[in-house]
Design an enzyme around this catalytic site. Structure first.
Site, PDB file in Angstrom:
ATOM      1  N   ASP A 185     -19.669  -6.957  46.961  1.00 37.82           N
ATOM      2  CA  ASP A 185     -19.847  -8.167  46.160  1.00 37.82           C
ATOM      3  C   ASP A 185     -20.258  -9.302  47.084  1.00 37.82           C
ATOM      4  OD1 ASP A 185     -20.013  -9.883  44.117  1.00 37.82           O
ATOM      5  OD2 ASP A 185     -17.913  -9.759  43.500  1.00 37.82           O
ATOM      6  N   CYS A 236     -19.165 -13.193  47.138  1.00 41.95           N
ATOM      7  CA  CYS A 236     -18.072 -13.440  46.207  1.00 41.95           C
ATOM      8  C   CYS A 236     -17.334 -14.672  46.732  1.00 41.95           C
ATOM      9  CB  CYS A 236     -17.149 -12.223  46.217  1.00 41.95           C
ATOM     10  SG  CYS A 236     -15.769 -12.402  45.082  1.00 41.95           S
ATOM     11  N   ASN A 266     -10.678  -8.457  40.074  1.00 36.87           N
ATOM     12  CA  ASN A 266      -9.852  -9.627  40.384  1.00 36.87           C
ATOM     13  C   ASN A 266     -10.581 -10.946  40.124  1.00 36.87           C
ATOM     14  OD1 ASN A 266     -11.643  -9.596  42.480  1.00 36.87           O
ATOM     15  ND2 ASN A 266     -10.134  -9.552  44.109  1.00 36.87           N
ATOM     16  N   HIS A 267     -11.691 -10.896  39.407  1.00 33.19           N
ATOM     17  CA  HIS A 267     -12.430 -12.124  39.129  1.00 33.19           C
ATOM     18  C   HIS A 267     -11.811 -12.869  37.939  1.00 33.19           C
ATOM     19  CE1 HIS A 267     -16.131 -10.304  41.288  1.00 33.19           C
ATOM     20  NE2 HIS A 267     -15.189 -10.714  42.105  1.00 33.19           N
ATOM     21  N   LEU A 321     -11.490 -17.014  35.771  1.00 33.19           N
ATOM     22  CA  LEU A 321     -11.681 -18.463  35.638  1.00 33.19           C
ATOM     23  C   LEU A 321     -10.313 -19.008  35.265  1.00 33.19           C
ATOM     24  CD1 LEU A 321     -14.517 -20.367  33.855  1.00 33.19           C
ATOM     25  CD2 LEU A 321     -12.146 -20.968  33.422  1.00 33.19           C
ATOM     26  N   HIS A 337     -13.660 -17.674  40.212  1.00 34.15           N
ATOM     27  CA  HIS A 337     -13.738 -16.669  41.283  1.00 34.15           C
ATOM     28  C   HIS A 337     -14.663 -15.546  40.832  1.00 34.15           C
ATOM     29  CE1 HIS A 337     -11.656 -13.137  43.568  1.00 34.15           C
ATOM     30  NE2 HIS A 337     -12.665 -13.620  44.258  1.00 34.15           N
ATOM     31  N   ASN A 354     -17.485 -13.277  51.213  1.00 34.21           N
ATOM     32  CA  ASN A 354     -18.097 -12.005  51.631  1.00 34.21           C
ATOM     33  C   ASN A 354     -19.505 -12.302  52.136  1.00 34.21           C
ATOM     34  OD1 ASN A 354     -15.920 -10.507  50.753  1.00 34.21           O
ATOM     35  ND2 ASN A 354     -16.944  -9.609  48.987  1.00 34.21           N
ATOM     36  N   HIS A 384      -8.510 -15.341  52.442  1.00 30.23           N
ATOM     37  CA  HIS A 384      -9.270 -15.577  51.201  1.00 30.23           C
ATOM     38  C   HIS A 384      -8.418 -15.407  49.949  1.00 30.23           C
ATOM     39  CE1 HIS A 384      -9.382 -11.333  50.365  1.00 30.23           C
ATOM     40  NE2 HIS A 384     -10.303 -11.439  49.438  1.00 30.23           N
ATOM     41  N   GLY A 419      -4.277 -10.675  48.652  1.00 33.35           N
ATOM     42  CA  GLY A 419      -4.411  -9.279  49.069  1.00 33.35           C
ATOM     43  C   GLY A 419      -3.468  -8.421  48.249  1.00 33.35           C
TER      44      GLY A 419
END
Lengths: 476, 144
Positions: A95, A98, A202-203, A205, A234, A325, A399, A402
């Protein structure tokens, strides 16, 4: 993993001295607890990265590091093109670019409370999320070229956004050096109906509330006050980035022998920066960065439209937009000498400190905003870049939280619907097309983002500014 | 044990951030088919997917492991571009070249409630091999 495998340099810095084919040391930033909780695969992967040609100083892992693909997620490594340095598709990730973008709303939590359900519905209706969702924008050959070259700047020219948005995006919204002709017809095909979509996994808004301020002066410059409402997005480069990653990973794996590169792990597939394949990847990857920047810009536009239906007349300005990324050409000082290096950040955020020439005037004194996304239902953080981060890890920070648990384990342990109800009781509204997707992203399936951010702060990678907690979460 | 007695099946295996897919079967082709079924199961409940649409897939690669990644990535591409989900496959491999038929239907967000979108097959835990009982195993981690 066992902390006895490391030499502890200071409270948060753990070193593995070069052995075997390692060209440089590997360094992990963590405390003893985070390090113990990390998978042994992080050790294997970060020492593998340290064997790659042309690597400079050290291979670094951020406090949120976990088992990735070739590179650990949370891995940072810089390469010198003049020393045979390489670029790795796995070191950037599938990605491409990202990242996280945070918007001010000018609202406070009291303004939002009576309207939060209406806002959740409006956002869920307006921003396409999850597998099978399509954007309303359809790219033809010409507009695809414009998007891949221009990024968020292109999106703005198409009417998505405001001129002042651009200075608050890394690269001012447009990654230079993109070469769309290296982006395959298949990558384009995957993207033509996906602009302005969040994706899945894991994206998200999120509508968030500022619950804690750690540095009043910097928070003021960032425009953050206690109980302010912000919106964070994200997501990344969608199908186009995934396809570029897929194709170049295979090409690089097949050509490694030709470049006399010994790969300890096929996933570390890479090509010399100065080789035709390396240059081709850089051109395509930069076009992928523009795709992500354009995507987040269009989602910002959609968010503004959705918010306006509930709060007419309010203005949503950008705090900042970061990518985690990437591989970027940057100037860094090595042994007192300025060098142009290609810095890979795989699941790591750029964190330029005060005075960095690439920062907009408003952030010159504070360092750049570093936006750290947490998991659904827990907190997110805003940090700022520091001077010492340059020496610590080429100006990089963590970031996110995890994962602490795999998707399989998470979906066995929790039920999506129950989670949604539990979060609702805590005042957090979830909107998602998939209850199983919600279960896989359960808050407890992630590490404690606070512990990760505390270490980033104590290690000097970035400094804590504010904590955000979710009020509404749109999950893909 | 004769590999013919092994019933073709699939399973998922753990990866910290993502998920592994694995096909186990008497033949290489069937192992590829089963791993692809495992991939669909990452996205949705297999029982919810019908097989009214048929798609032809062709790919090639210099070795069996790369061929496996290429096969999964061809399916990821078809799923993404044509909005499809597949529930069964027929694979033929001759001299490093794969030809296959994938059976499935268009994604229906209400019906399938897709959990995640697959970004691509990775080389992580990528292995294609024959076990001691002669059964073929094809596996890799997919990025979601």
């Amino acid at each position: 993993m066992d902390t006895r495998q490391f030499i502890q340099r200071d409270e948060t810095c753990w070193e593995i001295k070069p052995y075997g084919n390692m060209r440089v040391p590997a360094i992990i930033y963590a405390d003893a607890q985070l390090l113990q909780d990390m998978d042994q695969k992080v050790y294997e992967q970060i020492t593998n990265v340290a064997t790659l040609p042309g690597i400079v100083e050290a291979a670094y892992a951020m406090p949120d590091a976990h088992w990735g693909y070739g590179f650990p997620i949370g891995g940072v490594a810089a390469f010198d093109p003049d020393q045979g340095g390489v670029v790795s598709a796995g070191g950037v990730g599938f990605d491409i670019s990202c990242g996280v973008r945070t918007l001010h709303t000018g609202l406070n939590i009291a303004d939002l409370q009576p309207h939060k359900h209406a806002l959740a519905d409006a956002l869920y209706r307006t921003v396409p999320a999850g597998l099978g969702s399509r954007g309303r924008i359809h790219l033809n050959h010409e507009t695809m070229h414009g998007m891949l070259t221009g990024g968020a700047k292109w999106a703005l020219e198409q009417g998505y956004g405001e001129a002042q948005d651009l200075e608050r995006i890394e690269e001012h919204g447009c990654m230079a050096g993109a070469e769309p002709h290296y982006v395959s017809p298949r990558a384009r095909e995957r993207q033509k109906d996906e602009m302005g979509t969040l994706g899945s996994g894991n994206h998200y808004l999120e509508v968030q509330r500022v619950t804690e301020i750690f540095d009043q002066a910097v928070a003021k410059t960032f425009g953050l006050h206690i109980n302010d409402v912000v919106i964070s997005i994200h997501c990344g480069s969608r199908g186009l980035g995934h396809q570029i990653g897929t194709e170049f990973l295979k090409d690089m794996a097949m050509s490694a022998a030709q470049y006399q590169i010994v790969l300890p792990d096929r996933e570390l597939a890479c090509a010399p920066l100065n080789s035709p394949l390396g240059k081709k990847y850089l051109g395509a990857m930069r076009a992928g960065i523009n795709c992500a920047l354009a995507n987040r810009q269009i989602i910002t536009h959609l968010t503004r439209q959705a918010v306006a239906t509930v709060f007419p007349g309010i203005h949503l300005g950008l705090l900042y937009d970061v990518s985690h990324n990437t591989c970027k050409l940057e100037q860094h000082t090595i042994n007192g000498q300025k060098k142009s290096l290609y810095v890979h950040r795989k699941g790591a955020t750029r964190a330029f400190g005060p005075g960095h020439p690439d920062l907009p005037t408003v952030f010159k004194k504070t360092g750049q905003p570093v936006l750290i996304g947490g998991s659904m239902g827990t907190g997110s953080y805003v940090l700022c870049g520091t001077q010492e981060s340059e020496q610590r890890a080429f100006s990089s920070a963590c970031h996110g939280a995890g994962r602490a648990m795999s998707r399989t384990q998470a979906s066995k342990q929790w039920q999506g619907r129950t989670l949604v109800e539990e979060l609702a009781e805590r005042g957090i509204i979830i909107r998602s097309p998939s209850m199983r997707g919600v279960a896989e992203e359960a808050p407890l399936a992630y590490k404690d983002v606070s512990a990760v951010v505390d270490i980033a702060d104590r290690a000097g990678l970035a400094r804590k500014v504010a904590r955000l907690e979710p009020v509404v979460c749109i999950k893909g | 044990m004769n590999s013919k007695t092994i019933i073709p099946h699939w399973e998922h295996f753990e990866h910290e951030a993502d998920i592994g897919i694995r096909g186990i079967a008497p033949t290489l082709e069937q192992a590829f088919e089963q791993a692809a079924v495992a991939m669909t199961a990452v996205v949705t409940d297999l029982d919810l997917v019908s097989d009214s649409k048929v798609v032809s897939i062709h790919c090639e690669a210099p070795d069996t492991e790369l061929l496996f990644v290429s096969w999964i990535n061809e399916l990821v591409y078809e799923m993404a571009v044509n909005g499809l989900l597949f529930n069964r496959y027929e694979v033929v491999i001759t001299n490093g070249k794969l030809s296959a038929t994938a059976f499935g239907e268009a994604v229906d967000r209400q019906k399938h409630q897709p959990a995640v979108e697959i970004k691509g097959a990775t080389f992580t835990e990528l292995r294609v091999y024959q076990q001691a009982d002669n059964a073929w195993v094809a596996q890799c981690v997919v990025d979601v």
